[in-house]
Design a protein around this motif. Structure first.
Motif, short mmCIF file in Angstrom:
data_model
loop_
_atom_site.label_atom_id
_atom_site.label_comp_id
_atom_site.label_asym_id
_atom_site.label_seq_id
_atom_site.Cartn_x
_atom_site.Cartn_y
_atom_site.Cartn_z
N VAL A 1 93.81 -7.45 -112.09
CA VAL A 1 93.68 -6.16 -112.77
C VAL A 1 92.41 -5.45 -112.32
O VAL A 1 92.40 -4.23 -112.10
CB VAL A 1 93.70 -6.33 -114.30
N ALA A 2 91.32 -6.22 -112.14
CA ALA A 2 90.06 -5.62 -111.67
C ALA A 2 90.25 -4.98 -110.30
O ALA A 2 89.64 -3.94 -109.99
CB ALA A 2 88.95 -6.67 -111.64
N LEU B 1 87.42 -10.13 -104.59
CA LEU B 1 86.82 -8.95 -105.23
C LEU B 1 85.45 -8.75 -104.62
O LEU B 1 84.66 -9.71 -104.56
CB LEU B 1 86.66 -9.15 -106.73
N ASN B 2 85.11 -7.55 -104.19
CA ASN B 2 83.75 -7.30 -103.72
C ASN B 2 82.81 -7.19 -104.91
O ASN B 2 83.23 -7.33 -106.07
CB ASN B 2 83.69 -6.07 -102.81
N GLN B 3 81.54 -6.91 -104.67
CA GLN B 3 80.57 -6.92 -105.76
C GLN B 3 80.90 -5.88 -106.82
O GLN B 3 80.74 -6.12 -108.02
CB GLN B 3 79.15 -6.69 -105.22
N GLN B 4 81.36 -4.72 -106.41
CA GLN B 4 81.74 -3.71 -107.38
C GLN B 4 82.87 -4.21 -108.27
O GLN B 4 82.86 -4.01 -109.49
CB GLN B 4 82.18 -2.42 -106.66
N GLY B 5 83.84 -4.87 -107.65
CA GLY B 5 84.95 -5.42 -108.41
C GLY B 5 84.50 -6.52 -109.35
O GLY B 5 84.97 -6.62 -110.50
N LYS B 6 83.59 -7.38 -108.89
CA LYS B 6 83.06 -8.44 -109.76
C LYS B 6 82.29 -7.86 -110.93
O LYS B 6 82.34 -8.38 -112.04
CB LYS B 6 82.17 -9.40 -108.95
N VAL C 1 91.88 -1.66 -110.98
CA VAL C 1 90.90 -0.73 -111.55
C VAL C 1 90.02 -0.16 -110.44
O VAL C 1 89.77 1.05 -110.36
CB VAL C 1 90.04 -1.43 -112.62
N GLN C 2 89.55 -1.05 -109.56
CA GLN C 2 88.69 -0.62 -108.46
C GLN C 2 89.41 0.37 -107.54
O GLN C 2 88.79 1.29 -106.98
CB GLN C 2 88.21 -1.83 -107.67
N GLU C 3 90.71 0.21 -107.40
CA GLU C 3 91.49 1.10 -106.55
C GLU C 3 91.91 2.40 -107.24
O GLU C 3 92.56 3.25 -106.65
CB GLU C 3 92.74 0.35 -106.05
N GLY C 4 91.53 2.54 -108.51
CA GLY C 4 91.84 3.75 -109.24
C GLY C 4 93.24 3.81 -109.81
O GLY C 4 93.69 4.86 -110.30
N GLY D 1 84.01 -10.79 -120.79
CA GLY D 1 84.30 -9.72 -119.86
C GLY D 1 85.80 -9.51 -119.81
O GLY D 1 86.47 -9.54 -120.84
N LEU D 2 86.36 -9.33 -118.63
CA LEU D 2 87.80 -9.20 -118.47
C LEU D 2 88.40 -10.55 -118.13
O LEU D 2 88.33 -11.02 -116.99
CB LEU D 2 88.14 -8.20 -117.35
N GLY D 3 88.93 -11.22 -119.14
CA GLY D 3 89.59 -12.50 -118.91
C GLY D 3 88.65 -13.68 -118.70
O GLY D 3 89.11 -14.80 -118.51
N TRP D 4 87.36 -13.44 -118.71
CA TRP D 4 86.36 -14.50 -118.49
C TRP D 4 85.31 -14.47 -119.60
O TRP D 4 84.82 -13.40 -119.97
CB TRP D 4 85.64 -14.31 -117.15
N GLY D 5 84.93 -15.65 -120.09
CA GLY D 5 83.80 -15.76 -120.99
C GLY D 5 82.50 -15.68 -120.19
O GLY D 5 82.46 -16.06 -119.01
#
Length: 410
Positions: free
Chosen positions: A117-118, A288-293, A121-124, A328-332
Motif C-alpha cells: 500500500v505504501a 520501498l525507497n526512503q520516501q516510501g519507508k 501511496v508513493q505513486e499517487g 505506523g502502517l501495518g508495523w509497530g
C-alpha cells in the motif's frame, strides 16, 4: 619427478572437484548454505555472539519450552547473515523443518500488504488521509459486508491510515462482537485497537481503486520481484512438497489450513527464507525507497494499552512511554538508545511469528515457529541473539515458560 608432480596435480584437481560436488549437493539440499554465515553475529551493543553459542541457546530454549520447530533469520548491515531452521515441520512423521519449509505467515501478511500500500501511496494512486468512502461509487453501507454500519455515521471518518494503523474503531473481527455484527466501538482515529476487519476493509478499498485482486498485486509488486517462489496469498499445490504443520502446546499436529481466498489480514503462506528476503529488501530500501519507508514507518498513533490483546480493553499504562510505543502502517514502532525499531507479529493456533528491525543499527531478526509454544521463548531469543531488551514483551504477551516435565523436543 615430473610424473609425481603430474599425479599430485591430478589428485588436487580431483579433490577440488569432489569438494565442489559436495558443496553443490549441500546447497541444493539446504539453501541456507548459499549464505556465507560468519563465525559470530554482531549484536546491538556492538558485541559478537558466536554461532555455536547462538545455536545452543536456541536448542536449549526449544527443548525447555516444547517448541516443535523454529526458523531464524538474522541481519547485520542490512543483509542476511544467518539463516537456519531447528526442529520438526511434522513431528509425528519425523520430518525436519528446513529454511524452505512452507509455514503460515499469519499476520505477517498485514505487514507485507501495508508495504505494498505504501508503494501505491508513493505513486499517487492512494491517499492515506482521504475518507475511504470517497473512493467508492456508493456509500460504504450499501456493500453487503458493511451494511451493519448504516446507522453509524462515524464510518464516514475512516481513512486508509486509520485502517492500517488500527485506529478505525473495529474489533479484531466482527465474529468477536456479541451479535457477530460489524460495529464501531469508538470514534475513528481516537485510539489503537488491533483489527483484522480494518485491514480487510483496506483490502476492499485497494481492490476497488486498482481494479485488481490484492493477491495479484502482492504477486506483481512483492513476491515476484523478490523471487519469493514459495510465498503466496492463497494455497499452491507445490507447497505439499515441503509443508510445515502447526502444533499445539502438547506438540500434537494441528495441520496446515489450505486457504483458497485472499485475505490481507492473514492468508499468506511463506518460508523463513522467502520472508527474510522481504525483510532484507525493506531494510536496504529496494522494495520501498526512503520516501516510501518514511510513509510506511511514520508514527500514526501512540499506544498506551496494557496489552495488545484483547484488542478492545480500555485498561491503560505508562509502561511503554519510555520507548514511545506507536504504530505506523501495518508495523509497530518504538524508540531506543539504538535508534528506532519496527516490528510485526503473526499468531494463529499452532503458529507464532515475530519480525524486528533496528533501522539505525541495520540489525534485524525474524522468528517463525510452527508451535503454539513458540512465543514463550521469543523474549529470551531477542535478548540472547541480538541483545534486544526494548521490545515490549509484556504488551506482546511473550511470557517465558517451560513445558511439563517429560515433554520437549526430541
Amino acid at each position: 619427478m615430473y610424473l609425481d608432480q603430474g599425479r599430485l596435480i591430478l589428485l588436487v584437481c580431483a579433490s577440488l572437484l569432489a569438494c565442489s560436488s559436495r558443496f553443490a549437493q549441500a546447497t541444493e539440499a539446504d539453501p541456507a548454505q548459499v549464505i556465507s554465515t560468519p563465525h559470530a553475529i554482531q549484536t546491538l551493543d556492538g558485541s559478537y555472539l558466536p554461532v555455536q553459542t547462538l545455536e545452543k541457546t536456541v536448542t536449549d530454549l526449544m527443548t525447555r519450552s516444547c517448541v516443535t520447530g523454529l526458523g531464524i533469520a538474522i541481519f547485520n548491515e542490512n543483509k542476511i547473515v544467518y539463516l537456519n531452521s531447528f526442529g520438526w515441520r511434522q513431528k509425528e512423521q519425523r520430518l525436519p523443518l528446513n529454511v524452505d519449509s512452507v509455514m503460515y505467515g499469519a499476520s505477517f501478511t498485514k505487514a507485507v500488504f501495508a508495504t505494498m500500500v505504501a508503494q501505491l501511496v508513493q505513486e499517487g494512486i492512494l491517499d492515506l488521509d482521504k475518507p475511504v468512502e470517497q473512493y467508492l461509487p456508493k456509500p460504504l453501507p450499501e456493500y453487503d459486508k458493511y451494511r451493519d454500519l448504516a446507522n453509524d455515521p462515524r464510518y464516514q471518518r475512516i481513512t486508509l491510515r486509520m485502517l492500517l494503523n488500527h485506529t478505525a474503531g473495529f474489533a479484531n473481527f466482527r465474529r468477536l462482537n456479541p451479535d457477530k455484527k460489524l460495529m464501531l466501538h469508538f470514534m475513528p482515529g481516537s485510539r489503537y485497537a488491533y483489527s483484522g476487519d480494518g485491514i480487510n476493509l483496506a483490502q476492499f478499498i485497494v481492490e476497488q481503486v486498482t481494479k485488481k485482486s490484492v493477491g495479484d498485486l502482492m504477486q506483481e509488486r512483492i513476491f515476484n520481484p523478490l523471487h519469493m517462489l514459495n510465498t503466496s496469498m492463497t494455497w499452491q499445490e507445490h507447497f505439499n512438497e515441503n509443508l510445515a504443520f502447526g502444533h499445539d502446546d502438547k506438540e500434537k499436529i494441528l495441520g496446515h489450513n489450505r486457504r483458497s481466498s485472499v485475505n490481507a489480514a492473514g492468508s499468506m503462506d511463506t518460508t523463513i527464507s522467502d520472508f527474510a528476503q522481504f525483510i532484507q529488501s525493506l531494510m536496504q530500501g529496494k522494495i520501498l525507497n526512503q520516501q516510501g519507508k518514511d510513509i510506511l514507518l511514520k508514527p500514526g498513533i501512540t499506544i498506551n494499552s496494557v496489552t495488545q490483546f484483547p484488542t478492545l480493553s480500555s485498561a491503560t499504562t505508562q509502561d511503554n512511554q519510555a520507548i514511545q510505543l506507536s504504530y505506523g502502517l501495518g508495523w509497530g514502532l518504538f524508540q531506543t538508545p539504538y535508534g528506532k525499531a519496527y516490528f510485526k507479529e503473526g499468531h494463529d493456533d499452532g503458529w507464532e511469528n515475530h519480525a524486528l528491525v533496528y533501522d539505525d543499527k541495520q540489525i534485524g531478526i525474524v522468528l517463525m515457529s510452527n508451535s503454539a509454544n513458540g512465543d514463550s521463548i521469543f523474549k529470551e531469543l531477542l535478548e540472547a541473539l541480538i541483545k534486544d531488551t526494548y521490545t515490549p514483551w509484556k504488551w506482546e504477551g511473550y511470557i517465558p515458560g517451560a513445558c511439563a516435565v517429560g515433554e520437549g523436543v526430541k
